[in-house]
Design a protein around this motif. Structure first.
Motif, PDB file in Angstrom:
ATOM      1  N   VAL A  95       0.861  -1.184   0.000  1.00  0.00           N
ATOM      2  CA  VAL A  95       0.000   0.000   0.000  1.00  0.00           C
ATOM      3  C   VAL A  95       0.896   1.232   0.000  1.00  0.00           C
ATOM      4  O   VAL A  95       1.788   1.349   0.845  1.00  0.00           O
ATOM      5  CB  VAL A  95      -0.921   0.046   1.239  1.00  0.00           C
ATOM      6  N   PHE A  96       0.668   2.141  -0.935  1.00  0.00           N
ATOM      7  CA  PHE A  96       1.355   3.429  -0.955  1.00  0.00           C
ATOM      8  C   PHE A  96       0.362   4.481  -0.468  1.00  0.00           C
ATOM      9  O   PHE A  96      -0.684   4.689  -1.100  1.00  0.00           O
ATOM     10  CB  PHE A  96       1.837   3.768  -2.368  1.00  0.00           C
ATOM     11  N   THR A  97       0.659   5.111   0.641  1.00  0.00           N
ATOM     12  CA  THR A  97      -0.344   5.974   1.263  1.00  0.00           C
ATOM     13  C   THR A  97       0.295   7.067   2.101  1.00  0.00           C
ATOM     14  O   THR A  97       1.439   6.936   2.538  1.00  0.00           O
ATOM     15  CB  THR A  97      -1.287   5.137   2.151  1.00  0.00           C
ATOM     16  N   ASP A  98      -0.466   8.164   2.318  1.00  0.00           N
ATOM     17  CA  ASP A  98      -0.069   9.185   3.288  1.00  0.00           C
ATOM     18  C   ASP A  98      -1.227   9.455   4.248  1.00  0.00           C
ATOM     19  O   ASP A  98      -1.267  10.500   4.896  1.00  0.00           O
ATOM     20  CB  ASP A  98       0.366  10.477   2.588  1.00  0.00           C
ATOM     21  N   ASN A  99      -2.161   8.514   4.331  1.00  0.00           N
ATOM     22  CA  ASN A  99      -3.371   8.674   5.129  1.00  0.00           C
ATOM     23  C   ASN A  99      -3.447   7.551   6.155  1.00  0.00           C
ATOM     24  O   ASN A  99      -3.562   6.373   5.793  1.00  0.00           O
ATOM     25  CB  ASN A  99      -4.596   8.667   4.211  1.00  0.00           C
ATOM     26  N   VAL A 100      -3.404   7.907   7.420  1.00  0.00           N
ATOM     27  CA  VAL A 100      -3.372   6.908   8.487  1.00  0.00           C
ATOM     28  C   VAL A 100      -4.615   6.035   8.487  1.00  0.00           C
ATOM     29  O   VAL A 100      -4.541   4.801   8.470  1.00  0.00           O
ATOM     30  CB  VAL A 100      -3.209   7.593   9.863  1.00  0.00           C
ATOM     31  N   LEU A 101      -5.788   6.664   8.501  1.00  0.00           N
ATOM     32  CA  LEU A 101      -7.030   5.905   8.617  1.00  0.00           C
ATOM     33  C   LEU A 101      -7.323   5.087   7.358  1.00  0.00           C
ATOM     34  O   LEU A 101      -7.812   3.962   7.452  1.00  0.00           O
ATOM     35  CB  LEU A 101      -8.194   6.850   8.922  1.00  0.00           C
ATOM     36  N   ALA A 102      -7.032   5.656   6.189  1.00  0.00           N
ATOM     37  CA  ALA A 102      -7.257   4.907   4.954  1.00  0.00           C
ATOM     38  C   ALA A 102      -6.392   3.656   4.918  1.00  0.00           C
ATOM     39  O   ALA A 102      -6.856   2.570   4.540  1.00  0.00           O
ATOM     40  CB  ALA A 102      -6.962   5.800   3.749  1.00  0.00           C
ATOM     41  N   ILE A 134       1.889   6.700  11.019  1.00  0.00           N
ATOM     42  CA  ILE A 134       1.416   5.397  10.546  1.00  0.00           C
ATOM     43  C   ILE A 134       2.078   4.273  11.331  1.00  0.00           C
ATOM     44  O   ILE A 134       1.430   3.286  11.696  1.00  0.00           O
ATOM     45  CB  ILE A 134       1.675   5.260   9.035  1.00  0.00           C
ATOM     46  N   SER A 135       3.369   4.419  11.615  1.00  0.00           N
ATOM     47  CA  SER A 135       4.056   3.404  12.427  1.00  0.00           C
ATOM     48  C   SER A 135       3.411   3.284  13.801  1.00  0.00           C
ATOM     49  O   SER A 135       3.160   2.174  14.299  1.00  0.00           O
ATOM     50  CB  SER A 135       5.539   3.748  12.566  1.00  0.00           C
ATOM     51  N   MET A 136       3.137   4.431  14.424  1.00  0.00           N
ATOM     52  CA  MET A 136       2.555   4.418  15.761  1.00  0.00           C
ATOM     53  C   MET A 136       1.161   3.811  15.754  1.00  0.00           C
ATOM     54  O   MET A 136       0.770   3.116  16.692  1.00  0.00           O
ATOM     55  CB  MET A 136       2.515   5.849  16.318  1.00  0.00           C
ATOM     56  N   TRP A 137       0.397   4.072  14.693  1.00  0.00           N
ATOM     57  CA  TRP A 137      -0.950   3.497  14.616  1.00  0.00           C
ATOM     58  C   TRP A 137      -0.892   1.972  14.700  1.00  0.00           C
ATOM     59  O   TRP A 137      -1.653   1.337  15.434  1.00  0.00           O
ATOM     60  CB  TRP A 137      -1.641   3.929  13.321  1.00  0.00           C
ATOM     61  N   PHE A 138       0.012   1.372  13.935  1.00  0.00           N
ATOM     62  CA  PHE A 138       0.073  -0.090  13.904  1.00  0.00           C
ATOM     63  C   PHE A 138       0.809  -0.667  15.111  1.00  0.00           C
ATOM     64  O   PHE A 138       0.690  -1.860  15.389  1.00  0.00           O
ATOM     65  CB  PHE A 138       0.692  -0.564  12.594  1.00  0.00           C
ATOM     66  N   ILE A 139       1.580   0.154  15.808  1.00  0.00           N
ATOM     67  CA  ILE A 139       2.126  -0.296  17.093  1.00  0.00           C
ATOM     68  C   ILE A 139       1.008  -0.391  18.131  1.00  0.00           C
ATOM     69  O   ILE A 139       0.940  -1.332  18.927  1.00  0.00           O
ATOM     70  CB  ILE A 139       3.229   0.668  17.571  1.00  0.00           C
ATOM     71  N   ASP A 172      -7.928   3.482  -0.900  1.00  0.00           N
ATOM     72  CA  ASP A 172      -9.364   3.716  -0.731  1.00  0.00           C
ATOM     73  C   ASP A 172     -10.152   2.420  -0.930  1.00  0.00           C
ATOM     74  O   ASP A 172     -11.334   2.435  -1.252  1.00  0.00           O
ATOM     75  CB  ASP A 172      -9.852   4.801  -1.699  1.00  0.00           C
ATOM     76  N   VAL A 173      -9.463   1.284  -0.733  1.00  0.00           N
ATOM     77  CA  VAL A 173     -10.066  -0.028  -0.936  1.00  0.00           C
ATOM     78  C   VAL A 173     -10.533  -0.605   0.392  1.00  0.00           C
ATOM     79  O   VAL A 173      -9.852  -0.496   1.407  1.00  0.00           O
ATOM     80  CB  VAL A 173      -9.047  -0.990  -1.594  1.00  0.00           C
ATOM     81  N   VAL A 174     -11.734  -1.220   0.361  1.00  0.00           N
ATOM     82  CA  VAL A 174     -12.226  -2.007   1.489  1.00  0.00           C
ATOM     83  C   VAL A 174     -12.417  -3.435   0.996  1.00  0.00           C
ATOM     84  O   VAL A 174     -13.238  -3.695   0.119  1.00  0.00           O
ATOM     85  CB  VAL A 174     -13.554  -1.456   2.042  1.00  0.00           C
ATOM     86  N   VAL A 175     -11.641  -4.358   1.523  1.00  0.00           N
ATOM     87  CA  VAL A 175     -11.696  -5.760   1.105  1.00  0.00           C
ATOM     88  C   VAL A 175     -12.849  -6.447   1.822  1.00  0.00           C
ATOM     89  O   VAL A 175     -12.955  -6.367   3.045  1.00  0.00           O
ATOM     90  CB  VAL A 175     -10.362  -6.468   1.408  1.00  0.00           C
ATOM     91  N   GLN A 176     -13.696  -7.151   1.053  1.00  0.00           N
ATOM     92  CA  GLN A 176     -14.911  -7.741   1.623  1.00  0.00           C
ATOM     93  C   GLN A 176     -14.956  -9.256   1.535  1.00  0.00           C
ATOM     94  O   GLN A 176     -15.896  -9.868   2.022  1.00  0.00           O
ATOM     95  CB  GLN A 176     -16.147  -7.142   0.953  1.00  0.00           C
ATOM     96  N   LYS A 177     -13.960  -9.863   0.887  1.00  0.00           N
ATOM     97  CA  LYS A 177     -13.905 -11.325   0.878  1.00  0.00           C
ATOM     98  C   LYS A 177     -12.447 -11.770   0.842  1.00  0.00           C
ATOM     99  O   LYS A 177     -11.537 -10.963   0.589  1.00  0.00           O
ATOM    100  CB  LYS A 177     -14.679 -11.901  -0.300  1.00  0.00           C
ATOM    101  N   ASP A 178     -12.242 -13.050   1.070  1.00  0.00           N
ATOM    102  CA  ASP A 178     -10.889 -13.582   1.171  1.00  0.00           C
ATOM    103  C   ASP A 178     -10.097 -13.294  -0.112  1.00  0.00           C
ATOM    104  O   ASP A 178     -10.501 -13.716  -1.200  1.00  0.00           O
ATOM    105  CB  ASP A 178     -10.961 -15.092   1.417  1.00  0.00           C
TER     106      ASP A 178
END
Length: 220
Positions: A95-102, A134-139, A172-178
């Motif tokens: 994922v290439f991102t600059d948005n924590v929540l996304a 972003i690092s702190m969020w996943f910590i 901006d993707v939400v995964v809904q199945k395996d």
């Protein structure tokens, strides 16, 4: 300045020899200058973060996470399972991102939808400004059995050269199945890439060609 004058006065009494006093003062002065320089760098970083034109809620979240990351001891910043980030037998996503929540939504929806989350390795690539947040969020919000790696685009040299397949998620993707079936597609050992995800002429978006060489024959 007053405290420095007092210190010099004391040293002149204890060390009448000027060369001896100078040798004592030199490392103390150097250490003080280094501390001031580090504080200035941190202050500049926080000012840049505060000046970003993001929604107030996200702005405050990034500020808080960044402040917490600065206060965290180095030994507590390590994410778990980092020995698995180069395992070619696992399912690697980027994922290439600059948005924590996304970014959190993409990772969490993928992990929660996976039948075997322990096989998933996420490689999150972001800019230097958002890396601490972003690092702190996943910590603070662990990804269960899945593995996550956070990288700065400044030092980014590619995702897993030992692997022959990566799934690239937009943030901006939400995964809904395996998503496991994506790694079993026959792509002749080429990378699965998401290209041209932005509209032409909108400079506020970051196009994929900024991060990936789309003319590379191994990228489709």
């Amino acid at each position: 300045m007053r405290s420095l004058e007092v210190m010099l006065s004391k040293f002149s009494r204890v060390f009448p020899d000027c060369s001896a006093m100078a040798s004592k003062l030199r490392p103390m002065t150097y250490n003080a200058e280094e501390e001031v320089r580090a504080q200035k760098n941190q202050a500049t970083y926080l000012v840049q973060l505060a000046g970003r034109t993001t929604p107030k809620g996200l702005h405050c979240l990034s500020m808080r996470l960044t402040a917490e990351d600065f206060a965290l001891p180095a030994e507590e910043r390590q994410l778990p399972n980092q020995q698995r980030v180069q395992d070619p037998d696992l399912h690697h996503s980027a994922v290439f991102t600059d948005n924590v929540l996304a970014c959190a939504v993409v990772v969490n929806s993928t992990v929660s939808s996976a039948m075997e989350p322990e096989k998933i390795v996420f490689h999150v690539v972001t800019d230097t400004l958002n890396l601490p947040a972003i690092s702190m969020w996943f910590i603070l919000n662990r990804t269960g059995k899945a593995t996550i790696q956070i990288q700065s685009i400044v030092h980014f040299e590619g995702c897993l050269p030992t692997d022959d397949k990566i799934v690239l998620f937009d943030h901006d993707v939400v995964v809904q199945k395996d998503p496991a079936g994506l790694w079993s597609l026959n792509m002749n050992k080429k990378v699965i890439g998401a290209v041209d995800t932005c509209r032409q002429g909108e400079a506020s978006f970051r196009r994929m060609e900024m991060f990936i060489n789309l003319s590379d024959p191994f990228v489709i």
